[in-house]
Design a protein around this motif. Sequence first.
Motif, short mmCIF file in Angstrom:
data_model
loop_
_atom_site.label_atom_id
_atom_site.label_comp_id
_atom_site.label_asym_id
_atom_site.label_seq_id
_atom_site.Cartn_x
_atom_site.Cartn_y
_atom_site.Cartn_z
N LYS A 1 0.83 -1.20 0.00
CA LYS A 1 0.00 0.00 0.00
C LYS A 1 0.87 1.25 0.00
CE LYS A 1 -3.43 0.31 3.08
NZ LYS A 1 -4.27 0.71 4.24
N GLU B 1 0.21 5.39 0.46
CA GLU B 1 -0.82 6.33 0.90
C GLU B 1 -0.36 7.76 0.71
OE1 GLU B 1 -1.49 5.28 5.00
OE2 GLU B 1 -3.04 3.84 4.45
N GLN C 1 -1.56 11.73 1.83
CA GLN C 1 -2.44 12.53 2.68
C GLN C 1 -2.24 13.99 2.30
OE1 GLN C 1 -2.23 11.70 6.84
NE2 GLN C 1 -3.34 13.54 7.40
N TRP D 1 3.29 11.34 2.63
CA TRP D 1 3.11 10.05 1.97
C TRP D 1 3.76 8.95 2.77
CZ3 TRP D 1 6.88 7.24 -1.13
CH2 TRP D 1 8.17 7.79 -1.09
N SER D 2 3.23 7.74 2.58
CA SER D 2 3.75 6.55 3.24
C SER D 2 3.81 5.41 2.24
CB SER D 2 2.85 6.13 4.41
OG SER D 2 2.79 7.14 5.39
N ASN E 1 4.81 8.42 6.65
CA ASN E 1 4.31 9.77 6.90
C ASN E 1 5.39 10.85 6.65
OD1 ASN E 1 2.04 11.33 7.49
ND2 ASN E 1 2.72 11.65 9.58
#
Length: 111
Positions: free
Chosen positions: A8, A10, A12, A26-27, A35
Amino acid sequence: MSKTITSKIELQVELDENRVPEKLNWSAEDGGIKNEEAKAIMLSVWDSKAQETLKIDLWTKDMPVDEMKQFFHQTLVTMSDTFLRATQDEKMTATMRDFCDYFAEKLELKK
């Protein structure tokens, strides 16, 4: 049957009252990123059914223009590398790299 693995990534986005990005994080835990802050993101997704590229281009309102120019240049260079890996088309890759050099020269990015 081989076992499938899911990974995944991610994004934000923190927006101001006018929906302008103030903060991007982002991660990608498989890559050891958790993060992390970013000032700009360019994401392209190929829609095979529609035969078109879907894009998300975001940058924070405090992203300096000189950094944006570097970001674009480095993105173009990495796109050239990706194009070569994906197509093995050395002639067009050389043309793309020539353009990247021209782009950097015109923006006075290379010293």
